[in-house]
Write a protein that holds these residues in place. Structure first.
Motif, PDB file in Angstrom:
ATOM      1  N   PRO A  89       0.826  -1.210   0.000  1.00 16.26           N
ATOM      2  CA  PRO A  89       0.000   0.000   0.000  1.00 16.26           C
ATOM      3  C   PRO A  89       0.861   1.262   0.000  1.00 16.26           C
ATOM      4  O   PRO A  89       1.898   1.327   0.666  1.00 16.26           O
ATOM      5  CB  PRO A  89      -0.793  -0.130   1.311  1.00 16.26           C
ATOM      6  N   ALA A  90       0.425   2.238  -0.766  1.00 16.36           N
ATOM      7  CA  ALA A  90       1.106   3.531  -0.815  1.00 16.36           C
ATOM      8  C   ALA A  90       0.354   4.528   0.058  1.00 16.36           C
ATOM      9  O   ALA A  90      -0.824   4.342   0.368  1.00 16.36           O
ATOM     10  CB  ALA A  90       1.186   4.047  -2.245  1.00 16.36           C
ATOM     11  N   THR A  91       1.040   5.597   0.445  1.00 17.77           N
ATOM     12  CA  THR A  91       0.393   6.635   1.237  1.00 17.77           C
ATOM     13  C   THR A  91      -0.427   7.519   0.306  1.00 17.77           C
ATOM     14  O   THR A  91      -0.068   8.656   0.013  1.00 17.77           O
ATOM     15  CB  THR A  91       1.439   7.455   2.010  1.00 17.77           C
ATOM     16  N   PRO A  94      -6.140   2.874  -1.180  1.00 20.91           N
ATOM     17  CA  PRO A  94      -5.902   1.473  -1.520  1.00 20.91           C
ATOM     18  C   PRO A  94      -5.787   1.177  -3.006  1.00 20.91           C
ATOM     19  O   PRO A  94      -5.354   0.082  -3.369  1.00 20.91           O
ATOM     20  CB  PRO A  94      -7.127   0.762  -0.913  1.00 20.91           C
ATOM     21  N   SER A  95      -6.162   2.100  -3.868  1.00 15.52           N
ATOM     22  CA  SER A  95      -6.032   1.859  -5.302  1.00 15.52           C
ATOM     23  C   SER A  95      -4.639   2.188  -5.825  1.00 15.52           C
ATOM     24  O   SER A  95      -4.368   2.018  -7.019  1.00 15.52           O
ATOM     25  CB  SER A  95      -7.070   2.687  -6.081  1.00 15.52           C
ATOM     26  N   THR A  96      -3.736   2.648  -4.948  1.00 11.58           N
ATOM     27  CA  THR A  96      -2.386   3.057  -5.350  1.00 11.58           C
ATOM     28  C   THR A  96      -1.358   2.195  -4.628  1.00 11.58           C
ATOM     29  O   THR A  96      -1.517   1.890  -3.447  1.00 11.58           O
ATOM     30  CB  THR A  96      -2.159   4.542  -5.012  1.00 11.58           C
ATOM     31  N   LEU A  97      -0.295   1.821  -5.350  1.00 13.00           N
ATOM     32  CA  LEU A  97       0.684   0.886  -4.817  1.00 13.00           C
ATOM     33  C   LEU A  97       2.088   1.465  -4.793  1.00 13.00           C
ATOM     34  O   LEU A  97       2.432   2.321  -5.608  1.00 13.00           O
ATOM     35  CB  LEU A  97       0.721  -0.386  -5.676  1.00 13.00           C
ATOM     36  N   GLN A  98       2.891   0.971  -3.835  1.00 13.41           N
ATOM     37  CA  GLN A  98       4.347   1.042  -3.935  1.00 13.41           C
ATOM     38  C   GLN A  98       4.806  -0.178  -4.730  1.00 13.41           C
ATOM     39  O   GLN A  98       4.267  -1.269  -4.553  1.00 13.41           O
ATOM     40  CB  GLN A  98       5.002   0.986  -2.560  1.00 13.41           C
ATOM     41  N   ILE A  99       5.811   0.008  -5.577  1.00 14.92           N
ATOM     42  CA  ILE A  99       6.321  -1.098  -6.383  1.00 14.92           C
ATOM     43  C   ILE A  99       7.825  -1.208  -6.182  1.00 14.92           C
ATOM     44  O   ILE A  99       8.553  -0.212  -6.252  1.00 14.92           O
ATOM     45  CB  ILE A  99       6.017  -0.898  -7.879  1.00 14.92           C
ATOM     46  N   ARG A 257     -14.199   3.128 -10.995  1.00 12.96           N
ATOM     47  CA  ARG A 257     -14.228   4.074  -9.869  1.00 12.96           C
ATOM     48  C   ARG A 257     -13.971   3.317  -8.582  1.00 12.96           C
ATOM     49  O   ARG A 257     -14.623   2.312  -8.307  1.00 12.96           O
ATOM     50  CB  ARG A 257     -15.579   4.785  -9.781  1.00 12.96           C
ATOM     51  N   ASP A 258     -13.011   3.798  -7.824  1.00 12.01           N
ATOM     52  CA  ASP A 258     -12.689   3.235  -6.516  1.00 12.01           C
ATOM     53  C   ASP A 258     -12.932   4.311  -5.461  1.00 12.01           C
ATOM     54  O   ASP A 258     -12.322   5.385  -5.521  1.00 12.01           O
ATOM     55  CB  ASP A 258     -11.226   2.781  -6.444  1.00 12.01           C
ATOM     56  N   LYS A 259     -13.818   4.024  -4.519  1.00 15.43           N
ATOM     57  CA  LYS A 259     -14.049   4.900  -3.375  1.00 15.43           C
ATOM     58  C   LYS A 259     -13.714   4.122  -2.119  1.00 15.43           C
ATOM     59  O   LYS A 259     -14.044   2.938  -2.004  1.00 15.43           O
ATOM     60  CB  LYS A 259     -15.515   5.371  -3.329  1.00 15.43           C
ATOM     61  N   ASN A 260     -13.064   4.788  -1.161  1.00 11.85           N
ATOM     62  CA  ASN A 260     -12.624   4.070   0.024  1.00 11.85           C
ATOM     63  C   ASN A 260     -12.366   5.053   1.159  1.00 11.85           C
ATOM     64  O   ASN A 260     -12.540   6.270   1.001  1.00 11.85           O
ATOM     65  CB  ASN A 260     -11.363   3.260  -0.293  1.00 11.85           C
ATOM     66  N   ASP A 261     -11.945   4.511   2.273  1.00  7.98           N
ATOM     67  CA  ASP A 261     -11.616   5.333   3.443  1.00  7.98           C
ATOM     68  C   ASP A 261     -10.156   5.749   3.464  1.00  7.98           C
ATOM     69  O   ASP A 261      -9.629   6.149   4.515  1.00  7.98           O
ATOM     70  CB  ASP A 261     -11.952   4.583   4.732  1.00  7.98           C
ATOM     71  N   GLY A 262      -9.492   5.656   2.317  1.00  8.79           N
ATOM     72  CA  GLY A 262      -8.142   6.179   2.194  1.00  8.79           C
ATOM     73  C   GLY A 262      -7.084   5.270   2.796  1.00  8.79           C
ATOM     74  O   GLY A 262      -7.348   4.179   3.298  1.00  8.79           O
ATOM     75  N   SER A 303     -11.045  10.432   6.702  1.00  8.31           N
ATOM     76  CA  SER A 303     -10.032   9.769   5.891  1.00  8.31           C
ATOM     77  C   SER A 303     -10.738   9.210   4.664  1.00  8.31           C
ATOM     78  O   SER A 303     -11.751   8.506   4.796  1.00  8.31           O
ATOM     79  CB  SER A 303      -9.364   8.638   6.680  1.00  8.31           C
ATOM     80  N   SER A 304     -10.240   9.519   3.462  1.00  6.99           N
ATOM     81  CA  SER A 304     -10.986   9.141   2.259  1.00  6.99           C
ATOM     82  C   SER A 304     -10.058   8.971   1.068  1.00  6.99           C
ATOM     83  O   SER A 304      -8.923   9.457   1.063  1.00  6.99           O
ATOM     84  CB  SER A 304     -12.048  10.196   1.929  1.00  6.99           C
ATOM     85  N   GLY A 305     -10.567   8.288   0.070  1.00  3.12           N
ATOM     86  CA  GLY A 305      -9.849   8.131  -1.193  1.00  3.12           C
ATOM     87  C   GLY A 305     -10.826   7.890  -2.322  1.00  3.12           C
ATOM     88  O   GLY A 305     -11.880   7.270  -2.131  1.00  3.12           O
TER      89      GLY A 305
END
Length: 732
Positions: A89-91, A94-99, A257-262, A303-305
């Motif tokens: 997981p990236a800061t 959840p739809s964004t990654l560290q690689i 579309r991805d919605k989440n609590d960040g 907290s959101s994303g």
């Protein structure tokens, strides 16, 4: 529920010994296997169809059945099946990654200025942003993970590999209807559907839909009394495929579309604030801030994303006989926003809760790419060649706002970032069979990036607050050659060796607080000379494969994220590094219904030179971030007819990740951890209906994988606890 932190993970030796009796039995029963052409895995790593076992590139290929058997439902799950690949997981959200892969790493994917070190492609269209990279995998035909630089045949920034997602394409003769509906932990509801049919004698169409809603969170926020960690994912894809004689074309359109609590950093404690490599702490030193439950935060703010993507592509080709002309056109529009507290909040006085490090961002980006390929054969098939050109254009904007009571900085004005990138490339590769068994490969790519960056940042305090504007223009170019030799030792043994260069362009920085000099400092490109050799073997009548690769990466100008001042991060060219590694992949299907796989990855990554002005040097860093010493993955699945009408399927897999550092300073070490998953299913004999029960993180381990250690109120990244999903699927 109390969750126990990992102390003594299972070792590779333990796991192998557990599977040894199964492997021995499989070998004894080899003669029962039936030879089948379906054992050949076809990949397109070299931009044409080839047998996986005869392709001189290190590849892990997973078709839809393999993804299902291993319970891989999103891109992050691929780390469970690919040696040395790190996806965390990236800061951002959840739809964004560290690689991380073979020494290359990108850890700030939520920024509009960040670019991946592993090129991501969906249906051959390059995706420039890491926002949305952790996509849900719906209606996927195959995934190919190419390891090592792909600087000749692929678009941009394939420094240490490429990840290719190939979705299912309809045809005039195919018809299908399938779908699933499921319910799981934390009120998760998931539904998928896919329909494909022929419209005319020359055209087919398909539509696929994925919906996932996690209605309850798995982390408790004691400041608000609510559970957080909710997610909602929606993806819709439509395809039209046309083929008439020598001409074929596929038009694809996707909305997601991805919605989440960040991103959620849980609250924890450390025995001390580490200063660097000589005073580092480990994830084993973390203790929950509140009792024994690590899944707790304490911040009052939201907290959101949210990530929303529209993508359209057209892949068209005309076969002239010995020569094929192909055009790949892609457009991607992205909107992304997120907000989180990096330190998990804090309690300045009993019962009073405050944000600690509250950061939010909003961004938009759109990209257009066009690739032309001309490829063919000559000299009675001894010569395969491809030449082409690639054009890429992207514009993007982002605003970042910080409120950091932990540092006494409240309600800062937003920082505004704007980028424009244009990239041009020409490439060619030739494969020439010097004998019936030996082939030489020579290729090269010349790339030019033009990058513009404009920014505005609060640079002090006043009425109004003073601001400073930054404007930068940079040009980066590179030539990335490749030379290789492969040799068919026998019909079942294939050997290859190569020397290639990888390149990732320079760029700009976007995370700064009150310090315009961070934004005004561009970083330079990084490059790698990669030396690689491997063996690919096939045995047991094609039902067994064992592949091994040895590589040595010599990296120059290594780009790494560094803490410049409290809250300000920048990419620095910290110096040079070397990474030596070995990767081994084994798969066995000795008898009908039984499959076994085991992968091992080893890496030794060290700095060979550090710029004395870099943060890595100042902190005494010695090890590269996101380079674990060992990775190990293993699993098996088995199916058996219960009667003439029903089939039972069961499977289990596990992945081990060795010790690694999460920061350039080596201030915190992520200790080795093991995660396991399992499933059981009952299906009708014709496979039209199946009831499946899937469990992830079978042993319910609470696993810390990173941390923000620079203060007395640190926050940490923690992987999800045990979850289950029961689903009913159909295929017609």
């Amino acid at each position: 529920m109390n969750h126990k932190k990992i102390v003594a993970p299972l070792t590779a030796t333990t796991i192998l010994s557990a599977f040894a009796p199964l492997a021995a039995q499989a070998q004894i029963q080899t003669e029962e296997a039936e030879t089948s052409s379906s054992n050949v895995i076809v990949v397109t790593a070299q931009r044409r169809e080839q047998n996986l076992q005869e392709t001189p590139v290190t590849i892990t290929a997973l078709d839809s059945d393999a993804l299902d058997q291993q319970g891989i439902v999103d891109v992050q799950g691929l780390a469970r099946a690919v040696p040395n690949l790190q996806l965390l997981p990236a800061t951002a959200n959840p739809s964004t990654l560290q690689i991380g892969l073979r020494g290359g790493a990108e850890q700030v994917g939520g920024l509009i200025v960040s670019e991946p070190v592993v090129g991501i492609y969906i249906d051959d269209v390059y995706r420039a942003r890491l926002q949305g990279s952790n996509s849900q995998l719906g209606d996927v035909e195959r995934i190919e993970v190419l390891r090592g630089p792909q600087g000749t045949l692929y678009g941009r920034n394939n420094f240490s590999g490429a990840l290719k997602i190939i979705t299912r394409t309809p045809s005039a003769s195919d018809e299908w209807v399938n779908g699933s509906i499921g319910y799981g932990s934390y009120d998760e509801v998931k539904a998928t559907a896919s329909v494909g049919t022929g419209l005319t004698d020359t055209m087919g169409a398909s539509v696929s839909v994925l919906y996932r809603d996690v209605g309850e969170g798995y982390i408790y926020n004691r400041a608000t009394g609510e559970d957080i960690g909710k997610e909602e994912n929606i993806a819709v894809r439509g395809k039209l495929a046309f083929q008439d004689g020598p001409f074929e074309a596929t038009l694809s359109a996707t909305y997601s579309r991805d919605k989440n609590d960040g991103y959620i950093a849980v609250a924890g404690n450390l025995p001390r604030v580490p200063t660097g490599r000589t005073d580092f702490v480990t994830t084993d030193d973390i203790t929950p801030r509140f009792g024994t439950d690590p899944y707790i935060v304490e911040y009052p703010q939201e907290s959101s994303g949210r990530t929303e993507t529209i993508a359209v592509s057209l892949n068209a080709a005309y076969d002239f006989g010995d020569v094929t002309l192909r055009s790949i056109t892609g457009y991607v529009d992205l909107e992304d926003d997120w907000r989180w507290d990096l330190a998990g909040g804090f309690e300045p006085s009993p019962g009073v809760y405050s944000a600690a490090f509250d950061r939010s961002a909003e961004s938009t980006a759109d990209q257009f790419s066009q690739e032309l390929q001309l490829q063919g054969e000559a000299l009675d098939g001894k010569l395969n060649w491809i030449v082409g050109g690639f054009y890429f254009r992207e514009t993007g904007d982002q605003s970042i706002t910080d409120d950091i009571p932990l540092f006494g900085l409240n309600n800062l004005d937003p920082t505004y970032l704007s980028i424009k990138t244009e990239s041009y490339a020409a490439f060619a590769q030739v494969d020439y069979a010097v004998t019936d068994r030996a082939t030489i490969t020579v290729g090269g790519r010349y790339s030019v990036d033009h990058k513009d960056f404009d920014a505005s940042i609060q640079s002090g305090f006043g009425t109004p607050n003073p601001r400073t504007a930054v404007s930068l223009r940079e040009k980066f170019s590179s030539f990335t050659p490749k030379i290789g030799l492969d040799y068919e030792v026998s019909d079942d043994l294939f050997a290859y060796a190569s020397i290639s260069k990888g390149f990732k362009g320079g760029g700009f920085n976007g995370l700064s607080i009150l310090d315009p000099s961070v934004l005004a400092t561009a970083y330079e490109p990084q490059s790698v000379w990669a030396y690689e050799g491997g063996l690919k073997s096939t045995f047991m009548n094609g039902f067994g494969r064992a592949n091994i690769t040895v590589f040595y990466n010599d990296i120059s100008g290594l780009q790494q994220s560094s803490l410049i001042s409290p809250g300000s991060f920048a990419i620095q060219n910290v110096g040079d590094a070397t990474v030596f590694g070995v990767e081994f992949e084994l798969s066995l299907s000795p008898i009908e219904g039984f499959n076994l796989f085991a992968n091992v990855g080893y890496q030794d990554g060290d700095y060979s030179f550090l710029d004395p002005t870099s943060q890595a040097a100042a902190a005494g860093g010695t090890d590269l971030p996101l380079v674990p010493d060992w990775t190990f993955q293993t699993g098996m699945n088995f199916e058996e007819n219960l009667n003439d009408d029903l089939v039972m399927r069961i499977g289990i897999d596990g992945s081990y990740t060795g010790d690694s550092f999460s920061e350039v300073t080596n201030a915190i070490e992520t200790k080795a951890y093991f995660r396991s998953n399992a499933f059981a299913a009952i299906a009708t004999d014709d496979r039209r209906w199946e009831l499946k029960f899937q469990v992830d993180n079978l042993t319910d381990e609470a696993t810390y994988v990173a941390g923000f250690t620079g203060t007395t109120s640190p926050g940490f990244t923690i992987l999800k606890p045990r979850t289950f999903l029961a689903s009913l699927s159909f295929a017609m």
